[in-house]
Design a protein around this motif. Sequence first.
Motif, PDB file in Angstrom:
ATOM      1  N   HIS A 286      31.444  35.695   1.626  1.00 32.78           N
ATOM      2  CA  HIS A 286      30.082  35.304   0.676  1.00 32.78           C
ATOM      3  C   HIS A 286      28.783  35.721   0.810  1.00 32.78           C
ATOM      4  O   HIS A 286      28.385  35.343   1.715  1.00 32.78           O
ATOM      5  N   HIS A 294      27.785  36.895  -9.412  1.00 31.86           N
ATOM      6  CA  HIS A 294      27.913  35.408  -9.342  1.00 31.86           C
ATOM      7  C   HIS A 294      26.431  35.376  -9.232  1.00 31.86           C
ATOM      8  O   HIS A 294      25.652  36.633  -8.307  1.00 31.86           O
ATOM      9  N   ASP A 295      26.258  34.181  -9.266  1.00 29.00           N
ATOM     10  CA  ASP A 295      24.938  34.201  -8.842  1.00 29.00           C
ATOM     11  C   ASP A 295      24.795  33.003  -8.187  1.00 29.00           C
ATOM     12  O   ASP A 295      25.266  31.711  -7.992  1.00 29.00           O
ATOM     13  N   SER A 296      24.217  33.153  -6.681  1.00 35.32           N
ATOM     14  CA  SER A 296      24.135  32.428  -5.886  1.00 35.32           C
ATOM     15  C   SER A 296      22.627  31.188  -5.748  1.00 35.32           C
ATOM     16  O   SER A 296      22.839  29.918  -5.298  1.00 35.32           O
ATOM     17  N   ASP A 298      22.986  28.972  -8.675  1.00 33.43           N
ATOM     18  CA  ASP A 298      23.740  28.009  -8.803  1.00 33.43           C
ATOM     19  C   ASP A 298      25.071  27.386  -8.420  1.00 33.43           C
ATOM     20  O   ASP A 298      25.713  28.412  -7.693  1.00 33.43           O
ATOM     21  N   THR A 300      26.839  25.658  -8.756  1.00 39.83           N
ATOM     22  CA  THR A 300      28.194  25.199  -9.532  1.00 39.83           C
ATOM     23  C   THR A 300      29.181  26.685  -9.722  1.00 39.83           C
ATOM     24  O   THR A 300      30.679  26.697  -9.989  1.00 39.83           O
ATOM     25  N   ASP A 301      28.909  27.810  -8.952  1.00 47.25           N
ATOM     26  CA  ASP A 301      29.305  29.132  -8.657  1.00 47.25           C
ATOM     27  C   ASP A 301      29.408  29.362  -7.045  1.00 47.25           C
ATOM     28  O   ASP A 301      28.524  30.007  -6.787  1.00 47.25           O
ATOM     29  N   SER A 302      30.546  29.002  -6.601  1.00 43.40           N
ATOM     30  CA  SER A 302      31.247  29.558  -5.252  1.00 43.40           C
ATOM     31  C   SER A 302      30.706  28.778  -4.403  1.00 43.40           C
ATOM     32  O   SER A 302      29.468  29.367  -3.433  1.00 43.40           O
TER      33      SER A 302
END
Length: 304
Positions: A286, A294-296, A298, A300-302
């Motif tokens: 990651h 993906h948006d780091s 956010d 809620t995203d990973s």
Amino acid sequence: MRWIFRFFKLILILVIAYGIGRFTVVYIDSLVVGERAPYFQQQSDHSIVVRWTTERHSLGVVRYGEDPAYLEFLAIEASPEKDHSVKLTGLKPDTRYYYKVGDIDGFIETDLSLHWFTTSPVPGSKKATRIWAIGDSGEPGEVATQVRDAMYQWVSQHPREGRAPVDVWLALGDNAYRSGSNDQFQAALFDAYPRLLRNTVLWPVYGNHDARRWTYFRIFDLPEQAEAGGVASDTEHYYSFDYADVHFIVLDSQDGDTAADSEMLDWLRRDLAENRRNWVIAAFHHPPYTKGSHDSDDVTDSGG
């Protein structure tokens, strides 16, 4: 009130049935089955591990040597297996060895001009090192093939006599979509890179898709006891190794605890303190910052 009891009893039965079914699927998907050509793990300047699989249990044997016309050394597995793992020790650093695998009844027919491996240079050696790193490579198909072939084309234009196309091959996680099953690893890795696997060690990183099954830790022998350099991590989730004057650190950003006082970061501090190589490369799945698929930012995203 009786209907409430029956309702919750039914829910409990359904939950148990789902759990058993889910466990069965994960278990079956994670079984290492079928035939698989030889590949390598735990490369160092004095040893290497040879892995391969067969349809039946047999006592695995590796014959190897520096001269393809005379493979003078023999290593035999401790017990009959289908999923074979044989460690070759007492090797010379930075040396090419030819090999073939089989069992006590005979060896698989092998073109020795194509089947060889090279041990790592002595740690700290000043030697140009070619690294190929791929990430999220677990979806076999046109894109993955184009990436692989672009690498082959580049190395053919920059040949190095007597050496593998690349020295260090890193796979940065999500190595088999979508669930990291044995069949998916077969398609995305073993069927996709047979030419590279027969000469080059793959150093994998644990990703979220790899974590959906148990296959990852069954098909890889990772250096948890510092077999290839660095400090022992006592786990295959994260590890380190040396190649020439480069120290590689592989971390687990999927299941690893990244708290300041965690076991992984404590190991990382000790490993870095012991390192004497001039170059240090860290790999994990990651990215700390990303604005791609993906948006780091956010959470809620990973996990953000």
